[in-house]
Write a protein that holds these residues in place. Structure first.
Motif, short mmCIF file in Angstrom:
data_model
loop_
_atom_site.label_atom_id
_atom_site.label_comp_id
_atom_site.label_asym_id
_atom_site.label_seq_id
_atom_site.Cartn_x
_atom_site.Cartn_y
_atom_site.Cartn_z
N CYS A 53 0.86 -1.19 0.00
CA CYS A 53 0.00 0.00 0.00
C CYS A 53 0.90 1.24 0.00
O CYS A 53 1.89 1.29 0.71
CB CYS A 53 -0.91 0.00 1.23
SG CYS A 53 -1.98 1.44 1.31
N ASN A 54 0.53 2.23 -0.79
CA ASN A 54 1.32 3.46 -0.88
C ASN A 54 1.18 4.35 0.35
O ASN A 54 2.04 5.17 0.61
CB ASN A 54 0.91 4.26 -2.12
CG ASN A 54 1.93 4.11 -3.22
OD1 ASN A 54 3.08 3.80 -2.98
ND2 ASN A 54 1.48 4.32 -4.44
N SER A 55 0.09 4.20 1.09
CA SER A 55 -0.16 5.13 2.19
C SER A 55 0.03 4.53 3.58
O SER A 55 0.27 5.26 4.53
CB SER A 55 -1.58 5.70 2.07
OG SER A 55 -2.53 4.66 2.09
N TRP A 56 -0.09 3.23 3.73
CA TRP A 56 0.01 2.65 5.07
C TRP A 56 1.45 2.65 5.59
O TRP A 56 2.39 2.33 4.86
CB TRP A 56 -0.54 1.22 5.06
CG TRP A 56 -2.02 1.18 5.21
CD1 TRP A 56 -2.91 2.14 4.82
CD2 TRP A 56 -2.79 0.14 5.79
NE1 TRP A 56 -4.18 1.75 5.10
CE2 TRP A 56 -4.14 0.52 5.71
CE3 TRP A 56 -2.49 -1.06 6.35
CZ2 TRP A 56 -5.17 -0.27 6.18
CZ3 TRP A 56 -3.52 -1.86 6.82
CH2 TRP A 56 -4.85 -1.45 6.74
N GLU A 60 -0.15 -2.68 -6.41
CA GLU A 60 -0.58 -1.87 -5.27
C GLU A 60 -1.79 -2.55 -4.65
O GLU A 60 -2.70 -2.98 -5.34
CB GLU A 60 -0.93 -0.46 -5.72
CG GLU A 60 -1.17 0.46 -4.55
CD GLU A 60 -1.37 1.90 -4.96
OE1 GLU A 60 -1.73 2.70 -4.09
OE2 GLU A 60 -1.16 2.21 -6.14
N ARG A 61 -1.78 -2.64 -3.34
CA ARG A 61 -2.85 -3.30 -2.58
C ARG A 61 -3.36 -2.26 -1.58
O ARG A 61 -2.80 -2.09 -0.51
CB ARG A 61 -2.24 -4.51 -1.88
CG ARG A 61 -3.19 -5.42 -1.23
CD ARG A 61 -2.41 -6.60 -0.66
NE ARG A 61 -3.33 -7.51 -0.05
CZ ARG A 61 -3.03 -8.34 0.90
NH1 ARG A 61 -1.80 -8.40 1.35
NH2 ARG A 61 -3.92 -9.14 1.41
N ILE A 62 -4.42 -1.57 -1.94
CA ILE A 62 -4.89 -0.41 -1.18
C ILE A 62 -5.43 -0.82 0.19
O ILE A 62 -6.26 -1.72 0.30
CB ILE A 62 -5.96 0.36 -1.98
CG1 ILE A 62 -5.34 0.83 -3.30
CG2 ILE A 62 -6.49 1.53 -1.20
CD1 ILE A 62 -6.32 1.43 -4.25
N HIS A 63 -4.94 -0.14 1.23
CA HIS A 63 -5.36 -0.33 2.62
C HIS A 63 -5.25 -1.78 3.08
O HIS A 63 -6.12 -2.29 3.78
CB HIS A 63 -6.79 0.19 2.82
CG HIS A 63 -6.94 1.62 2.42
ND1 HIS A 63 -6.19 2.63 2.98
CD2 HIS A 63 -7.75 2.21 1.51
CE1 HIS A 63 -6.54 3.78 2.44
NE2 HIS A 63 -7.48 3.56 1.54
#
Length: 138
Positions: A31-34, A64-67
């Protein structure tokens, strides 16, 4: 004399000179944000090319695997796959997990110890117990 030596060598046959690695694909998902994917992102930016160059027989995919927590998935020739979590692992730990997948055969893990043997029928003489035996006489 060299012609005689050439005839004495064995010819490669039945996979003697060929090797097929059991792993065919590595899939990195992050994930890009976690914050738990921070080290995975740095590994992908800094070390993934070296891993891909060292293993040209393995297809490397990054998704990418969001959240979600970061994982690496190894897909094997025998149809099985193994998934390893990369949650909060340092880049050196990620490298070890990737090497574990590269070295693995993809076979199902079998326990080394087997179950104890159990009989479906009782003993012919029954179960002996010291409580039910007659007391010895002197």
């Amino acid at each position: 004399a060299s012609a005689v030596r050439a005839r004495l060598r064995s010819a490669p046959s039945n996979g003697h000179a060929a090797y097929v690695a059991p792993i065919r694909k590595l899939v990195f998902e992050y994930c890009n944000s976690w914050p738990t994917s921070h080290h995975t992102r740095s590994f992908l930016q800094n070390s993934l090319q070296a891993v891909a160059r060292a293993n040209p027989h393995v297809e490397v995919v990054v998704r990418e695997r969001i959240h979600r927590e970061p994982i690496v998935r190894g897909l094997y020739v025998n149809g099985r796959d193994k998934v390893v979590s990369l949650k909060e692992l340092e880049p050196s730990g990620i490298r070890q997990k990737v090497q574990l997948l590269l070295d693995s055969s993809g076979a199902k893990i079998k326990p080394l110890k087997s179950r104890p043997l159990e009989s479906t029928t009782e003993s012919v003489r029954g179960i002996w117990s010291g409580l039910h035996a007659p007391r010895p006489t002197l």
